[in-house]
Design an enzyme around this catalytic site. Structure first.
Site, PDB file in Angstrom:
ATOM      1  N   LYS A 171      -3.905  -1.852  14.099  1.00 48.15           N
ATOM      2  CA  LYS A 171      -3.192  -0.788  14.812  1.00 48.15           C
ATOM      3  C   LYS A 171      -3.666  -0.720  16.273  1.00 48.15           C
ATOM      4  O   LYS A 171      -4.853  -0.828  16.550  1.00 48.15           O
ATOM      5  CB  LYS A 171      -3.372   0.536  14.081  1.00 48.15           C
ATOM      6  CG  LYS A 171      -2.442   0.607  12.865  1.00 48.15           C
ATOM      7  CD  LYS A 171      -2.410   1.967  12.243  1.00 48.15           C
ATOM      8  CE  LYS A 171      -3.483   2.097  11.190  1.00 48.15           C
ATOM      9  NZ  LYS A 171      -3.230   1.357   9.956  1.00 48.15           N
ATOM     10  N   SER A 227     -12.941   1.237  10.024  1.00 48.08           N
ATOM     11  CA  SER A 227     -12.154   1.337   8.794  1.00 48.08           C
ATOM     12  C   SER A 227     -12.772   0.526   7.662  1.00 48.08           C
ATOM     13  O   SER A 227     -13.256  -0.594   7.870  1.00 48.08           O
ATOM     14  CB  SER A 227     -10.740   0.824   9.060  1.00 48.08           C
ATOM     15  OG  SER A 227     -10.000   0.816   7.860  1.00 48.08           O
ATOM     16  N   LYS A 262      -5.413  10.619   0.719  1.00 47.13           N
ATOM     17  CA  LYS A 262      -5.511   9.243   1.248  1.00 47.13           C
ATOM     18  C   LYS A 262      -6.763   8.626   0.635  1.00 47.13           C
ATOM     19  O   LYS A 262      -7.872   9.080   0.915  1.00 47.13           O
ATOM     20  CB  LYS A 262      -5.604   9.292   2.776  1.00 47.13           C
ATOM     21  CG  LYS A 262      -5.919   7.965   3.437  1.00 47.13           C
ATOM     22  CD  LYS A 262      -5.958   8.113   4.957  1.00 47.13           C
ATOM     23  CE  LYS A 262      -6.620   6.933   5.615  1.00 47.13           C
ATOM     24  NZ  LYS A 262      -6.768   7.104   7.074  1.00 47.13           N
ATOM     25  N   GLU A 309       0.846  -1.207   0.000  1.00 47.89           N
ATOM     26  CA  GLU A 309       0.000   0.000   0.000  1.00 47.89           C
ATOM     27  C   GLU A 309       0.881   1.256   0.000  1.00 47.89           C
ATOM     28  O   GLU A 309       2.076   1.188   0.296  1.00 47.89           O
ATOM     29  CB  GLU A 309      -0.912   0.013   1.219  1.00 47.89           C
ATOM     30  CG  GLU A 309      -0.140  -0.093   2.518  1.00 47.89           C
ATOM     31  CD  GLU A 309      -0.760   0.712   3.642  1.00 47.89           C
ATOM     32  OE1 GLU A 309      -1.208   1.834   3.395  1.00 47.89           O
ATOM     33  OE2 GLU A 309      -0.751   0.206   4.775  1.00 47.89           O
TER      34      GLU A 309
HETATM   35  N1  PSU Z   1      -0.172   0.530   8.518  1.00 45.79           N
HETATM   36  C1  PSU Z   1       0.825   1.357   8.951  1.00 45.79           C
HETATM   37  N2  PSU Z   1       0.679   2.702   8.722  1.00 45.79           N
HETATM   38  C2  PSU Z   1      -0.426   3.228   8.074  1.00 45.79           C
HETATM   39  C3  PSU Z   1      -1.471   2.359   7.624  1.00 45.79           C
HETATM   40  C4  PSU Z   1      -1.288   1.010   7.875  1.00 45.79           C
HETATM   41  O1  PSU Z   1       1.817   0.893   9.535  1.00 45.79           O
HETATM   42  O2  PSU Z   1      -0.495   4.443   7.877  1.00 45.79           O
HETATM   43  C5  PSU Z   1      -2.680   2.930   6.897  1.00 45.79           C
HETATM   44  C6  PSU Z   1      -3.284   1.886   5.959  1.00 45.79           C
HETATM   45  O3  PSU Z   1      -3.329   2.438   4.679  1.00 45.79           O
HETATM   46  C7  PSU Z   1      -4.670   1.620   6.496  1.00 45.79           C
HETATM   47  C8  PSU Z   1      -5.028   2.969   7.035  1.00 45.79           C
HETATM   48  O4  PSU Z   1      -5.552   1.169   5.504  1.00 45.79           O
HETATM   49  O5  PSU Z   1      -3.802   3.325   7.728  1.00 45.79           O
HETATM   50  C9  PSU Z   1      -6.268   2.898   7.943  1.00 45.79           C
HETATM   51  O6  PSU Z   1      -6.902   4.137   7.981  1.00 45.79           O
HETATM   52  P1  PSU Z   1      -8.426   4.268   8.497  1.00 45.79           P
HETATM   53  O7  PSU Z   1      -8.348   3.865   9.947  1.00 45.79           O
HETATM   54  O8  PSU Z   1      -8.808   5.721   8.315  1.00 45.79           O
HETATM   55  O9  PSU Z   1      -9.250   3.348   7.665  1.00 45.79           O
HETATM   56 MN    MN Z   2     -12.736   5.824   9.245  1.00 42.63          MN
END
Ligand code: PSU
Ligand code: MN
Length: 302
Positions: free
Chosen positions: A156, A137, A86, A25
């Site tokens: 995360k 997400s 993003k 990604e």
């Molecule tokens: N893993 C990491 N750093 C990041 C991400 C994943 O170590 O920045 C990113 C990925 O692209 C994931 C996004 O899809 O964070 C999730 O964002 P959200 O919670 O807004 O869906």
């Molecule tokens: Mn979100």
């Protein structure tokens, strides 16, 4: 109608000769890691895939064109351009129609990689159910719909991990602990939750992939690798910084897609780079292991 993707020459050749490929990604480069380190780290992630014996396919949208596999100058555009969007799956059509640039999240990367014929994907930590406000997400929805092996360090640690695991179960996404019975927590070695299944090799992941594919099952397989203890963040430090970061996000009104990048940056700053080091280590490990899975899959194909 024009082809929907621009394949890099290397990815194009790998696809047509059945070589192992790992999708990567690009949001982690544009939004997850600080400039200017992100330039070098983006290249290191690709190198880790090569070290594992596969071809890296970093995915992004450049001037409205989906790229599967980036050249070094294209990777730089992504790392340096502060205005980059993003882009989750829902945003792809808009970016293409308007001819603008975007970095892809786990959700949009998986969607594109699958359509390009790539079955293995490496990232840092998955998105999931957030702790504050209602925010889930799109990564979860994408995992439910996309046949793909996704290698990560769990979800995360800024998220509600038990709720995220429940959602993954409901959505039919199996979670494999690589060398562990515990679900890794991104910066933390152990999120505090168990995994349903432990595996100890890339070969086992490949075998499970083939078995579920023979059934025509749609959802992804998550292979979760923990950081070694010496590279992980102390839970007490982590929990304290997270509380401060969540309070700061609330105070300054950060919301939606900005929450994850905000909290990651907050962590990197508050720990004087310790979480950044951990983040880089975990993503490099994931990239290498994903390459090993891709090699197993390519070896086992007819
Ligand atoms: N893993 C990491 N750093 C990041 C991400 C994943 O170590 O920045 C990113 C990925 O692209 C994931 C996004 O899809 O964070 C999730 O964002 P959200 O919670 O807004 O869906
Ligand atoms: Mn979100």
């Amino acid at each position: 109608m024009a082809t929907p993707f621009c394949l890099s020459p290397e990815v194009d050749a790998a696809l047509s000769t059945g070589k192992p490929i790992v999708a990567l990604e690009s949001t982690i480069i544009s939004h997850g890691l600080p400039r200017p380190d992100n330039e070098r780290i983006g290249q290191e992630i690709e190198q880790a895939v090569r070290d594992g014996g596969a071809v890296p396919a970093t995915i992004a949208v450049l001037d409205g064109v989906i790229h599967v596999g980036l050249t070094p100058p294209e990777l730089l555009i992504l790392a340096r351009n502060e205005a980059i969007v993003k882009a989750s799956t829902r945003d792809l059509g808009v970016l293409i129609a308007r001819g603008v640039c975007g970095s892809t999240t786990v959700a949009s990367t998986a969607a594109i990689a699958h359509r390009a014929g790539i079955a293995v994907f490496a990232t840092g930590g998955l998105g999931g159910v957030h702790r504050v406000a209602y925010d889930e997400s799109a990564d979860l929805h994408a995992l439910a719909q996309t046949p793909m092996v996704v290698v990560c360090a769990g979800v995360k640690s800024i998220l509600d991990v038990p709720a995220t695991l429940e959602r993954l179960e409901t959505l039919g996404v199996v979670v494999l602990g690589v060398g562990t019975h515990r679900f890794p927590g991104f910066y933390l070695r152990d999120s505090g939750q168990p995994v349903p299944w432990r595996v100890d090799s890339a070969r086992e992941v490949a075998d499970i992939w083939r078995a579920r594919t023979s059934l025509g099952l749609q959802p992804a397989i998550v292979a979760a690798l923990p950081l070694p203890a010496e590279d992980a963040i102390e839970p007490s430090v982590h929990d304290q910084v997270l509380l401060q970061g969540l309070a700061e996000a609330k105070r300054t009104g950060v919301e939606g897609g900005d929450v994850t990048p905000f909290l990651l940056a907050y962590f990197h700053e508050a720990t004087h780079g310790a979480t950044l080091t951990a983040n880089v280590k975990l993503v490099l490990r994931n990239a290498k292991f994903a390459a090993e899975v891709a090699v197993e899959l390519a070896d086992g194909s007819p």
